[in-house]
Design an enzyme around this catalytic site. Structure first.
Site, PDB file in Angstrom:
ATOM      1  N   CYS A  22       3.277   9.633  -2.620  1.00  0.00           N
ATOM      2  CA  CYS A  22       4.231   8.617  -2.177  1.00  0.00           C
ATOM      3  C   CYS A  22       4.200   7.475  -3.194  1.00  0.00           C
ATOM      4  CB  CYS A  22       3.854   8.106  -0.787  1.00  0.00           C
ATOM      5  SG  CYS A  22       2.232   7.280  -0.762  1.00  0.00           S
ATOM      6  N   HIS A  84      -5.889   1.409   0.246  1.00  0.00           N
ATOM      7  CA  HIS A  84      -6.037   1.227   1.691  1.00  0.00           C
ATOM      8  C   HIS A  84      -6.156  -0.237   2.095  1.00  0.00           C
ATOM      9  CE1 HIS A  84      -7.964   4.992   0.271  1.00  0.00           C
ATOM     10  NE2 HIS A  84      -7.141   5.494   1.161  1.00  0.00           N
ATOM     11  N   GLU A 136      -8.435   1.601   5.816  1.00  0.00           N
ATOM     12  CA  GLU A 136      -7.245   0.792   6.074  1.00  0.00           C
ATOM     13  C   GLU A 136      -7.421  -0.031   7.349  1.00  0.00           C
ATOM     14  OE1 GLU A 136      -2.680   1.092   7.539  1.00  0.00           O
ATOM     15  OE2 GLU A 136      -3.380   2.787   6.340  1.00  0.00           O
ATOM     16  N   THR A 174      -1.006   2.787   8.994  1.00  0.00           N
ATOM     17  CA  THR A 174       0.259   3.293   8.447  1.00  0.00           C
ATOM     18  C   THR A 174       0.323   4.813   8.350  1.00  0.00           C
ATOM     19  OG1 THR A 174      -0.525   3.130   6.150  1.00  0.00           O
ATOM     20  CG2 THR A 174       0.611   1.196   7.076  1.00  0.00           C
ATOM     21  N   CYS A 204       4.260   4.283   7.760  1.00  0.00           N
ATOM     22  CA  CYS A 204       5.049   4.179   6.532  1.00  0.00           C
ATOM     23  C   CYS A 204       6.093   5.287   6.439  1.00  0.00           C
ATOM     24  CB  CYS A 204       4.132   4.163   5.314  1.00  0.00           C
ATOM     25  SG  CYS A 204       3.687   5.778   4.672  1.00  0.00           S
ATOM     26  N   SER A 276      -1.452  11.801  -0.790  1.00  0.00           N
ATOM     27  CA  SER A 276      -2.381  11.517  -1.897  1.00  0.00           C
ATOM     28  C   SER A 276      -2.700  12.768  -2.718  1.00  0.00           C
ATOM     29  CB  SER A 276      -3.677  10.909  -1.345  1.00  0.00           C
ATOM     30  OG  SER A 276      -4.189  11.688  -0.285  1.00  0.00           O
TER      31      SER A 276
END
Length: 317
Positions: A22, A84, A136, A174, A204, A276
């Site tokens: 992303c 994060h 995060e 997220t 997200c 990721s």
């Protein structure tokens, strides 16, 4: 040596779209690589820059050193915060130690941090939907000294005891399951009807898009393979989602982890990757599935992501 194809093995691969990196992950990796180019090795990174073993090992080979405790970083060093995000305490310690800091926190995570800080100044307490121990979550909860209550599931909502409910807001990690988060959010709203919600959901766009793609993928395949590391929250959610939809699903860090027996009797193999996981690893899994008998590869129709996040000042070319 190519493995012989097995009777009843795979004959086709369907690729989820979108999948893999992303914009936040692209930006975070770019920050470390550019810092290495500009300042030379070593560059210190607090926590894994993103939760992917291949990416972390690749950056290690280029001179990145991953640490958890800032005491491990020599004075005057260049330090990168992971995608994060980090707590206020970590930011303050880094400033006190005089590091040259580049913040690779995903801008969508930073948005949550800014909202929490703003509302805390207005006297709000918070309910955070997320997974305990995830960096995060620790970073977001660390934006305030007190008054933030973590819930991991619907059952937790019943046990939350905020000091007051007049000024109460909800935020989320997220990278959660969109459906699970919606279920927990409904329980939060039922218990605290006047709770303040984000103007836009915190989950997200990339997490949402990859989960939506798996929902479409699961309808058309016999098994789903997710490329992602065990520590990757969004990759785990993709595998879970496929299973909830009644399709066998397995997560692999690399093609070497793919087991031939998973594909026995599975003609159509669905393949996706967490946010990721690099496309290189997806291509290696495709080659492995082909070696086991698959002859066709087709990409699903899906959303084309065009989001890009700017780099911090000092690293732009």
């Amino acid at each position: 040596m190519q493995e012989p194809s097995r009777p009843g093995g795979p004959d086709s691969i369907l690729l989820a779209e979108p999948r893999g990196f992303c914009a936040g992950v692209d930006r975070a990796i770019d920050i470390v690589e550019r810092a290495l180019e500009k300042f030379g090795a070593p560059i210190y990174v607090r926590h894994e820059i993103v939760h992917n073993t291949f990416v972390v090992n690749d950056l290690k080979s280029k001179g990145a050193i991953f640490i958890e405790d800032l005491a491990e970083v020599p004075p005057g060093s260049t330090l990168v915060f992971s995608a994060h995000g980090v707590s206020k305490a970590v930011q303050e310690e880094a400033a006190q130690r005089g590091f040259h800091v580049f913040d690779a926190t995903c801008p969508l995570v930073s948005k949550v941090h800014i909202e929490v800080a703003k509302l805390a100044r207005e006297g709000y307490e918070f309910i955070m939907i997320g997974h305990k121990g995830h960096p995060e979550v620790e970073g977001t909860m660390g934006q305030v000294d007190h008054g933030i209550h973590l819930v991991e599931d619907v059952a937790d909502v019943a046990t939350v005891q905020p000091a007051q409910s007049e000024r109460l807001a909800v935020v989320t990690q997220t990278t959660l399951s969109v459906d699970d988060a919606a279920e927990i959010m409904a329980a939060v709203r039922a218990r605290f009807p006047s709770i303040r919600q984000p103007k836009q959901q915190d989950i997200c766009y990339a997490t949402q898009n990859r989960q939506d793609a798996v929902k479409m993928l699961a309808r058309e395949v016999d098994v789903v393979i997710v490329v992602g590391s065990p520590t990757s929250s969004n990759s785990n959610r993709l595998a879970e989602l496929a299973r909830k939809l009644g399709v066998e699903s397995y997560m692999v860090d690399t093609a070497q982890e793919l087991r031939a027996e998973w594909l026995e009797g599975k003609a159509r193999v669905g393949l996706t990757a967490g946010a990721s996981a690099p496309e290189l690893l997806v291509q290696e899994v495709i080659a492995r599935v082909k070696a086991l008998g698959a002859v066709s590869v087709r990409k699903m129709d899906g959303i084309v992501e065009t989001v890009k996040f700017p780099l911090p000042k000092g690293l732009k070319l």
